[in-house]
Design an enzyme around this catalytic site. Structure first.
Site, PDB file in Angstrom:
ATOM      1  N   TYR A 143      24.406  26.592  13.220  1.00 46.75           N
ATOM      2  CA  TYR A 143      25.033  25.665  13.558  1.00 46.75           C
ATOM      3  C   TYR A 143      26.415  26.009  14.041  1.00 46.75           C
ATOM      4  CZ  TYR A 143      22.710  21.592  10.689  1.00 46.75           C
ATOM      5  OH  TYR A 143      21.899  20.815  10.488  1.00 46.75           O
ATOM      6  N   LYS A 192      12.488  32.852   6.847  1.00 48.45           N
ATOM      7  CA  LYS A 192      11.426  33.156   7.695  1.00 48.45           C
ATOM      8  C   LYS A 192      11.241  34.360   8.091  1.00 48.45           C
ATOM      9  CE  LYS A 192       8.279  31.490  10.463  1.00 48.45           C
ATOM     10  NZ  LYS A 192       6.880  31.071   9.904  1.00 48.45           N
ATOM     11  N   ASP A 224       8.288  27.637   6.350  1.00 48.51           N
ATOM     12  CA  ASP A 224       7.166  26.541   6.453  1.00 48.51           C
ATOM     13  C   ASP A 224       6.157  26.352   5.263  1.00 48.51           C
ATOM     14  OD1 ASP A 224       6.360  29.205   6.659  1.00 48.51           O
ATOM     15  OD2 ASP A 224       4.920  29.043   8.247  1.00 48.51           O
ATOM     16  N   ASP A 248      19.148  22.216   5.671  1.00 48.63           N
ATOM     17  CA  ASP A 248      19.329  20.618   6.194  1.00 48.63           C
ATOM     18  C   ASP A 248      18.153  19.643   6.171  1.00 48.63           C
ATOM     19  OD1 ASP A 248      20.496  18.584   7.849  1.00 48.63           O
ATOM     20  OD2 ASP A 248      19.379  19.233   9.600  1.00 48.63           O
ATOM     21  N   ASP A 252      16.605  16.799   3.246  1.00 48.33           N
ATOM     22  CA  ASP A 252      15.761  15.522   3.591  1.00 48.33           C
ATOM     23  C   ASP A 252      14.425  15.352   3.253  1.00 48.33           C
ATOM     24  OD1 ASP A 252      18.176  15.209   5.139  1.00 48.33           O
ATOM     25  OD2 ASP A 252      16.987  14.268   6.811  1.00 48.33           O
TER      26      ASP A 252
HETATM   27  C1  IPM Z   1      23.756  16.532   6.909  1.00 45.55           C
HETATM   28  C2  IPM Z   1      23.633  15.945   8.258  1.00 45.55           C
HETATM   29  C3  IPM Z   1      24.694  16.705   9.098  1.00 45.55           C
HETATM   30  C4  IPM Z   1      23.946  18.191   9.050  1.00 45.55           C
HETATM   31  C5  IPM Z   1      24.567  16.199  10.465  1.00 45.55           C
HETATM   32  C6  IPM Z   1      25.122  14.731  10.614  1.00 45.55           C
HETATM   33  C7  IPM Z   1      25.816  17.418  11.271  1.00 45.55           C
HETATM   34  O1  IPM Z   1      22.436  15.730   8.719  1.00 45.55           O
HETATM   35  O2  IPM Z   1      24.749  16.681   6.228  1.00 45.55           O
HETATM   36  O3  IPM Z   1      22.747  16.930   6.493  1.00 45.55           O
HETATM   37  O4  IPM Z   1      23.128  18.560   9.805  1.00 45.55           O
HETATM   38  O5  IPM Z   1      24.655  19.167   8.386  1.00 45.55           O
HETATM   39 MG    MG Z   2      20.728  16.492   7.267  1.00 41.35          MG
END
Ligand code: IPM
Ligand code: MG
Length: 356
Positions: A143, A192, A224, A248, A252
């Site tokens: 990032y 990884k 993975d 990240d 999710d």
């Molecule tokens: C998160 C989001 C952010 C990230 C984006 C919006 C830049 O997806 O906080 O997980 O990737 O960190």
């Molecule tokens: Mg995110």
């Protein structure tokens, strides 16, 4: 009476509506538990671009630094999608995390019992409960690495670089081990290392820090495999320690196990108690203004703020209990199932307040 200074960054899309509900809940616990809250609003993301031409104005950084904690909604939207990378709303979010030195991102994936039926994962796979804490490194890795574009012999290419220094890995590893020590004593570090050099340094450094924590059982897993194991047998995990990008993605994924991405809160912390609190989901521009947004991830982020930064443990617990209770009957569309009451974003905020 303690009065806490909170900087509020509502952001874009559903950001303002979910933050409004979270503030409602914070006001309610402040009355009940006898502390004061003083809010200052500041601009971030697309709304900052529209107002002052940049996603992270200096004034926003200054206001955040002058406060005890920051509450953030979400940033981004199609309106700003064609801007250059460093001018996009997301650059404002990454910028504020870096400017405040918030290298440790805690993302708890828990399932509230009434939501088992809303999870796409079968109940027998979830087991009695799900309680995984993702500890994500937040100010390093790909990032923030060297990036660019170049054209050689008429062929265009682009690159991003994953780079981690030993001190960066050491400090996030310590957060992971400390977290595991307070919980079930199990830390799984995700990398990884079969392919990436940065992962090999990550794994070796985590192992070395692990020697300081003999009471914590350290395991390593390739990312993975971890993505697969999370849906196969999520109960095997307690604390997951990850780099910025792997965290990240995995957070999710973990959020869906808990029913909806609209449920997962997060804390971003630095060297001291100061923190920034935000839901892990995005700005969902498609449903902004419709009342369909789920405010619970932001409300639960306020609970994390009360726990980790303001040290108001009873107020934090009261919010978490009220959310669990509210979910028995009230559901925003993302977690709605037959037999429950479909409510709007504001009605969900009201339901939580009424139970505090
Ligand atoms: C998160 C989001 C952010 C990230 C984006 C919006 C830049 O997806 O906080 O997980 O990737 O960190
Ligand atoms: Mg995110």
């Amino acid at each position: 009476m303690n009065t806490y200074r909170i900087t509020v960054l509502k952001g874009d899309g559903i950001g303002p509506e979910i933050v409004d509900e979270a503030m409602k809940v914070l006001n309610k616990v402040s009355e009940k538990f006898g502390f004061g809250v003083q809010y200052t609003e500041a601009l971030l993301g697309g709304s900052a671009i529209d107002a002052v031409g940049e996603p992270l104005p200096q004034e926003t950084i200054d206001k955040c630094k002058a406060s005890d904690a920051v509450l953030l909604g979400a940033v981004g939207g199609p309106k700003w999608d064609n801007l250059q990378g460093d001018k996009r709303p997301e650059a404002g979010l990454l910028g504020i995390r870096a400017a405040l030195g918030l290298f440790a991102n805690l993302r708890p994936a828990v399932i509230f019992a009434p939501l088992k039926d809303a999870s796409p994962i079968r109940p027998e796979i979830i087991g009695d409960s799900l309680d995984v804490m993702v500890v994500r490194e937040l100010t390093g890795g790909i990032y923030f690495g060297d990036r660019g574009r170049e054209t050689v012999d008429g062929v265009e290419s682009a690159y991003d670089t994953e780079r981690y220094s030993v001190p960066e890995i050491e400090r996030i590893a310590r957060i992971g081990f400390e977290m595991a020590k307070k919980r079930n004593g199990k830390l799984c570090s995700v990398d990884k290392a079969n392919v990436l050099e940065s992962s090999r340094l990550w794994r070796a450094t985590v192992a070395r820090i692990g020697e300081e924590y003999p009471e914590v059982e350290l395991t390593n897993m390739y990312v993975d495999n971890c993505a697969m194991q999370l849906v196969r047998n999520p109960g095997q995990f307690d604390v997951l320690l990850t780099s910025n990008i792997f965290g990240d993605i995995l957070s999710d994924e973990a959020s869906m196990i808990s029913g909806s991405i609209g449920m997962l809160s997060s804390a971003s912390l630095g060297e001291n108690k100061f923190g920034l609190y935000e839901p892990i989901h995005g700005s969902a521009p498609d449903i902004a203004g419709t009342g369909m947004a789920n405010p619970l991830a932001t409300i639960l982020s306020v609970a994390m703020m009360l726990r980790y930064t303001l040290d108001e443990q009873k107020a934090a617990q009261a919010i978490e209990d009220a959310v669990a209770e509210a979910l028995k009957t009230n559901r925003t569309p993302d977690i709605y199932v037959e037999g429950t009451k479909k409510v709007t974003c504001a009605e969900m905020g009201d339901a939580v307040c009424a139970l505090i």
